[in-house]
Design a protein around this motif. Structure first.
Motif, PDB file in Angstrom:
ATOM      1  N   LEU A 359      39.952  29.237  19.002  1.00 44.07           N
ATOM      2  CA  LEU A 359      40.548  28.512  19.241  1.00 44.07           C
ATOM      3  C   LEU A 359      41.941  29.002  20.796  1.00 44.07           C
ATOM      4  O   LEU A 359      42.338  28.591  21.325  1.00 44.07           O
ATOM      5  CB  LEU A 359      41.625  26.942  18.869  1.00 44.07           C
ATOM      6  N   LEU A 360      42.982  29.570  19.331  1.00 43.35           N
ATOM      7  CA  LEU A 360      44.125  30.566  20.174  1.00 43.35           C
ATOM      8  C   LEU A 360      43.381  31.336  21.309  1.00 43.35           C
ATOM      9  O   LEU A 360      43.584  31.913  22.302  1.00 43.35           O
ATOM     10  CB  LEU A 360      44.637  31.192  19.364  1.00 43.35           C
ATOM     11  N   THR A 361      42.859  32.342  20.958  1.00 43.19           N
ATOM     12  CA  THR A 361      42.209  33.715  21.371  1.00 43.19           C
ATOM     13  C   THR A 361      41.611  33.198  23.004  1.00 43.19           C
ATOM     14  O   THR A 361      42.153  33.394  23.492  1.00 43.19           O
ATOM     15  CB  THR A 361      40.957  34.491  20.948  1.00 43.19           C
ATOM     16  N   ASN A 362      40.866  31.747  22.722  1.00 45.44           N
ATOM     17  CA  ASN A 362      40.096  31.672  24.503  1.00 45.44           C
ATOM     18  C   ASN A 362      41.316  30.646  25.181  1.00 45.44           C
ATOM     19  O   ASN A 362      40.870  30.629  26.387  1.00 45.44           O
ATOM     20  CB  ASN A 362      38.563  31.145  23.777  1.00 45.44           C
ATOM     21  N   GLN A 363      41.766  29.619  24.438  1.00 39.03           N
ATOM     22  CA  GLN A 363      42.811  29.530  25.047  1.00 39.03           C
ATOM     23  C   GLN A 363      44.193  30.283  26.035  1.00 39.03           C
ATOM     24  O   GLN A 363      44.257  30.437  27.087  1.00 39.03           O
ATOM     25  CB  GLN A 363      44.285  28.283  24.449  1.00 39.03           C
ATOM     26  N   ARG A 364      44.340  31.434  25.720  1.00 36.13           N
ATOM     27  CA  ARG A 364      45.148  32.344  25.993  1.00 36.13           C
ATOM     28  C   ARG A 364      44.120  33.234  26.777  1.00 36.13           C
ATOM     29  O   ARG A 364      44.942  34.009  28.164  1.00 36.13           O
ATOM     30  CB  ARG A 364      45.184  33.760  24.851  1.00 36.13           C
ATOM     31  N   ASP A 365      43.355  34.021  26.430  1.00 36.43           N
ATOM     32  CA  ASP A 365      42.175  34.474  27.625  1.00 36.43           C
ATOM     33  C   ASP A 365      41.889  33.911  28.821  1.00 36.43           C
ATOM     34  O   ASP A 365      42.437  33.696  30.432  1.00 36.43           O
ATOM     35  CB  ASP A 365      41.002  34.725  27.145  1.00 36.43           C
ATOM     36  N   ALA A 366      42.317  32.219  28.822  1.00 38.39           N
ATOM     37  CA  ALA A 366      41.750  31.237  30.114  1.00 38.39           C
ATOM     38  C   ALA A 366      42.940  31.358  30.613  1.00 38.39           C
ATOM     39  O   ALA A 366      43.079  31.244  32.402  1.00 38.39           O
ATOM     40  CB  ALA A 366      41.527  29.738  29.319  1.00 38.39           C
ATOM     41  N   TYR A 367      44.413  31.394  30.613  1.00 34.29           N
ATOM     42  CA  TYR A 367      45.168  31.321  30.835  1.00 34.29           C
ATOM     43  C   TYR A 367      45.825  32.483  31.571  1.00 34.29           C
ATOM     44  O   TYR A 367      46.204  32.607  32.607  1.00 34.29           O
ATOM     45  CB  TYR A 367      46.559  30.911  30.101  1.00 34.29           C
ATOM     46  N   ARG A 368      44.957  33.449  30.986  1.00 31.12           N
ATOM     47  CA  ARG A 368      45.526  34.854  31.920  1.00 31.12           C
ATOM     48  C   ARG A 368      44.645  35.491  32.647  1.00 31.12           C
ATOM     49  O   ARG A 368      44.586  35.677  33.696  1.00 31.12           O
ATOM     50  CB  ARG A 368      44.875  36.138  30.627  1.00 31.12           C
ATOM     51  N   TYR A 369      43.191  34.522  32.362  1.00 32.28           N
ATOM     52  CA  TYR A 369      42.115  34.630  33.745  1.00 32.28           C
ATOM     53  C   TYR A 369      42.947  33.987  34.975  1.00 32.28           C
ATOM     54  O   TYR A 369      42.609  34.721  35.981  1.00 32.28           O
ATOM     55  CB  TYR A 369      40.859  33.972  32.992  1.00 32.28           C
ATOM     56  N   VAL A 370      43.443  33.198  34.667  1.00 34.13           N
ATOM     57  CA  VAL A 370      43.771  32.610  35.458  1.00 34.13           C
ATOM     58  C   VAL A 370      44.905  33.213  36.521  1.00 34.13           C
ATOM     59  O   VAL A 370      44.615  33.365  38.137  1.00 34.13           O
ATOM     60  CB  VAL A 370      44.596  31.139  35.688  1.00 34.13           C
ATOM     61  N   HIS A 371      45.348  33.820  35.661  1.00 38.07           N
ATOM     62  CA  HIS A 371      46.876  34.588  36.551  1.00 38.07           C
ATOM     63  C   HIS A 371      46.546  36.100  37.105  1.00 38.07           C
ATOM     64  O   HIS A 371      47.150  36.269  38.306  1.00 38.07           O
ATOM     65  CB  HIS A 371      48.103  34.497  35.279  1.00 38.07           C
ATOM     66  N   ASP A 372      45.242  36.786  36.339  1.00 32.92           N
ATOM     67  CA  ASP A 372      45.523  38.400  36.331  1.00 32.92           C
ATOM     68  C   ASP A 372      44.349  38.307  37.920  1.00 32.92           C
ATOM     69  O   ASP A 372      44.239  39.109  38.927  1.00 32.92           O
ATOM     70  CB  ASP A 372      44.549  38.890  35.285  1.00 32.92           C
ATOM     71  N   ARG A 373      42.839  36.908  37.791  1.00 33.72           N
ATOM     72  CA  ARG A 373      42.647  36.778  38.853  1.00 33.72           C
ATOM     73  C   ARG A 373      42.842  36.622  40.210  1.00 33.72           C
ATOM     74  O   ARG A 373      42.343  37.244  40.821  1.00 33.72           O
ATOM     75  CB  ARG A 373      40.723  35.392  38.876  1.00 33.72           C
ATOM     76  N   THR A 374      43.965  35.872  40.153  1.00 36.42           N
ATOM     77  CA  THR A 374      44.753  35.138  41.382  1.00 36.42           C
ATOM     78  C   THR A 374      45.214  36.177  42.215  1.00 36.42           C
ATOM     79  O   THR A 374      45.538  36.940  42.963  1.00 36.42           O
ATOM     80  CB  THR A 374      45.753  34.365  40.660  1.00 36.42           C
ATOM     81  N   LEU A 375      46.368  37.370  41.293  1.00 36.21           N
ATOM     82  CA  LEU A 375      46.532  38.309  41.570  1.00 36.21           C
ATOM     83  C   LEU A 375      45.996  39.369  41.979  1.00 36.21           C
ATOM     84  O   LEU A 375      45.972  40.262  43.067  1.00 36.21           O
ATOM     85  CB  LEU A 375      48.053  38.815  41.101  1.00 36.21           C
ATOM     86  N   PHE A 376      44.644  39.930  41.369  1.00 36.78           N
ATOM     87  CA  PHE A 376      43.671  40.963  41.999  1.00 36.78           C
ATOM     88  C   PHE A 376      42.902  40.406  43.589  1.00 36.78           C
ATOM     89  O   PHE A 376      42.559  41.245  44.055  1.00 36.78           O
ATOM     90  CB  PHE A 376      42.488  41.058  40.775  1.00 36.78           C
ATOM     91  N   LEU A 377      42.420  38.697  43.782  1.00 43.89           N
ATOM     92  CA  LEU A 377      42.477  38.716  44.833  1.00 43.89           C
ATOM     93  C   LEU A 377      43.055  38.751  45.903  1.00 43.89           C
ATOM     94  O   LEU A 377      43.049  38.574  46.793  1.00 43.89           O
ATOM     95  CB  LEU A 377      41.661  37.132  44.318  1.00 43.89           C
ATOM     96  N   ALA A 378      44.680  38.141  45.627  1.00 45.64           N
ATOM     97  CA  ALA A 378      45.692  38.018  46.266  1.00 45.64           C
ATOM     98  C   ALA A 378      46.150  39.630  47.220  1.00 45.64           C
ATOM     99  O   ALA A 378      46.220  39.507  48.567  1.00 45.64           O
ATOM    100  CB  ALA A 378      46.961  37.013  46.061  1.00 45.64           C
TER     101      ALA A 378
END
Length: 653
Positions: A359-378
């Motif tokens: 649970l903790l691993t997947n939740q961590r990865d979900a928020y990190r995905y939101v952050h990093d994909r946003t900046l990757f594309l921006a």
């Protein structure tokens, strides 16, 4: 996602009927595609939801002392059917059914219990050495009192009556402290030395978050939480985060102690609690904690069974998805090997050391995905409205329902992250200073060849299942001609289908509430909460005067000039309000040497005004407010603060 084409319009446009549409062929195809893609029959969440249930409030009905219903689950009996109707996203339907289970649950045998399904949030009760420790006593005093009675009638009937030794406010949102007056009184807290424990910064954040922007946030919240929708398969089914908001009394109690930013280990009624700071994630003031003796981790609202909001639709300051992911990783590193149960301030617990780590691993990865994909594309040129459409859901979201966008969504969380770094502007000068909608809309209508042609184009887009495009076009027509009933009906139809397809409870509610507004059949009033004197009295005086300044009419008051000195004898406070050039600036704690007028009133009198229990003119006549100096200047200035209209338009001009 590929959409099937609907060749037959789903309503008689010329009829002017106000009824909602059925699910279109395109919507039914979208629901079927998602249902096929997700493991909706995975039984683990249902098993966890039902685990440990020992009692419930009959029919889920809670009333206040005056007999008014503040919580009622009977209108949601439609959720008893297992298969989702075509008008509800099947994944959201699954979440709504899980959230609908209400009662008292034993989390750790004879040690920890939770009350779920009696408010948007969850109340947790922990056994200490000599009494009870209560975590997050819900939003309303009435729902908290009813939940506590259920606990007392069920658990204390067996164990014997024990005192409440401490109350923990996990964070600064009112659905986690507003019901405190339903379980303890200020007199009890003082007499019995009950500890009220909160994160650092709690007092300021808890009482001020919604004060400055309260009217707009409150109006948008009616849409976001579906309070102006009737419950049902074509209406409000859930918020994603919990069933709905209760409609009772919101109270407040000042913490007796706070946990510092570095965290702390506190012994509470003989039980060790290890606190970790989580401020700046889901709330400005927040912590999580671990109870080693029970191997129990309380994840607060940092980890819940959904992807949360990085920016809530009702409005708030943008949250930090990067810090959010790092706090979860810190929890994983510190307690991921020892915690055997994880429970939060919403939803149901997760049992088993391996399941907690996942649970903790997947939740961590979900928020990190939101952050990093946003900046990757921006950083490669994608703008706020482009990057979300370019991003597929994270791999984990296809298998772990706790990461799905039932409340926040990948789409608007990425836009919020973009906003956090780059602001509202996409960098294109054409969008730097666009015309306001009411000015641009008639020009779009003219460009389309007139209202009839634009309406026809919108209907054609609906028939093709292109609902986003239809909404964009028809919104222009409604803003150009708000009395055009055919345009309103067509736009409402587009919103119907967008709402039906939405996996996020917040998105669904907003779309369908917008449709109801356009049709004129929104539920009158919606859910309302009353703020108690304890809550109003806790608002810092400086925040109140800052809020008053936001109501100053700078246009009508441009010629006003003066200094209005407020003196509050009971609280020993003073505020000098400087007015000049259309700006009102309060100086807290300042006494001006030569004010235009001095206004003396108790802070408690000011609370009466804020509660609507008194009016300034009557208080002036009674002598409760004394004015020395230029009385007419004060009255002229005071008249420059018209109240905000709490029912301002959102989906029409």
């Amino acid at each position: 996602m590929k959409r099937a084409i609907c060749l037959i319009p789903i309503m008689l446009w010329a009829s002017g009927a106000a009824a909602q549409d059925a699910a279109s062929e395109a919507t039914r195809a979208a629901q079927a595609e998602l249902a096929q893609r997700l493991p909706l029959d995975d039984p683990r969440d249902e098993a966890n939801v039902l685990r440990g249930k020992i009692a419930e409030i009959p029919d889920g009905v809670i009333t206040g002392k005056d007999g008014r219903i503040v919580w009622d689950r009977r209108p949601y009996d439609f959720l008893n059917r297992a298969k989702a109707p075509d008008t509800v996203n099947p994944s959201l339907w699954r979440q709504a059914r899980l959230n609908a289970v209400h009662g008292l649950f034993e989390v750790v045998p004879d040690k920890i219990w939770q009350l779920r399904g009696y408010d948007l949030s969850v109340m947790t009760i922990i056994r200490g050495k000599t009494g009870w420790i209560v975590v997050d006593p819900l939003l309303s005093e009435e729902t908290a009192a009813a939940g506590w009675k259920l606990f007392a009638d069920t658990v204390e009937a067996k164990t014997g009556v024990l005192p409440i030794r401490a109350v923990i406010f996990s964070h600064s949102h009112s659905d986690h402290f507003g019901g405190v007056g339903g379980i303890v009184t200020p007199e009890q807290v003082k007499k019995d030395k009950i500890r009220i424990i909160a994160p650092h910064g709690f007092s300021e954040e808890a009482t001020s978050e919604n004060v400055l922007a309260g009217p707009a946030m409150g109006r948008r919240a009616l849409y976001m939480f579906g309070a102006i929708l009737a419950p049902g398969p074509t209406g409000q089914v859930d918020t994603g985060l919990g069933p709905k908001l209760s409609s009772g009394t919101i109270g407040y109690m000042e913490p007796t102690e706070t946990v510092p930013a570095r965290g702390a280990t506190l012994t509470i009624d003989g039980l060790a609690f290890d606190f970790m700071d989580a401020g700046g994630t889901e709330a400005p003031a927040e912590f999580v904690f671990y109870i080693p003796a029970y191997k129990a981790l309380h994840t607060t609202e940092v980890v819940t069974h959904n992807l949360h909001n990085v920016l809530t639709l009702r409005g708030a300051q943008v949250r930090d998805a990067l810090r959010w992911s790092k706090v979860i990783d810190a929890m994983l590193l510190k307690w991921g090997g020892s915690a055997e149960v994880a429970m939060g301030s919403h939803h149901w617990p997760t049992w088993g050391a391996g399941e907690v780590r996942t649970l903790l691993t997947n939740q961590r990865d979900a928020y990190r995905y939101v952050h990093d994909r946003t900046l990757f594309l921006a950083n490669r040129g994608a703008t706020l409205h482009e990057l979300a459409d370019q991003t597929p859901e994270a791999a984990v979201q296809g298998s772990d329902f706790s990461t799905r966008g039932y409340y926040g969504t990948l789409n608007h969380d990425m836009k919020a992250t973009y906003q956090r770094y780059f602001g509202w502007w996409d960098g294109n000068p054409a969008n730097f200073n666009p015309l306001p909608p009411e000015e641009s809309a008639p020009k779009y209508v003219a460009l389309a060849g007139g209202p009839d042609k634009l309406l026809a184009a919108g209907k054609d887009a609906i028939a093709k299942g292109e609902y986003r495009w239809a909404a964009e076009m028809l919104n222009k027509l409604v803003f150009a001609a708000p009395d055009n009933q055919a345009a309103r009906a067509a736009l409402a139809s587009a919103y119907d289908q967008l709402g039906y397809q939405a996996e996020s409870g917040a998105w669904r509610n907003y779309y369908l509430a917008a449709a109801a507004t356009l049709r004129g059949n929104a539920v009158a009033g919606g859910t309302s909460n009353g703020q108690s004197r304890s809550f109003i009295s806790a608002i810092p005086t400086a925040v109140f005067f800052d809020s008053l300044a936001t109501r100053f009419d700078a246009v009508k008051g441009a010629a006003q000039k003066g200094v209005f000195q407020f003196v509050m004898p009971d609280s020993k406070e003073s505020v000098a309000v400087v007015v000049e050039g259309g700006v009102e600036f309060p100086r807290y704690g300042v006494t001006d040497a030569a004010p235009t007028a001095t206004i003396t009133l108790d802070r408690s009198t000011l609370d009466d005004v804020m509660l609507g229990q008194a009016q300034f003119p009557a208080l002036m006549q009674s002598g409760a407010i004394r004015i020395e100096g230029d009385r007419m200047a004060f009255l002229s200035w005071f008249a420059m603060h018209p109240p905000a209209d709490p029912r301002f338009n959102i989906v029409v001009p």
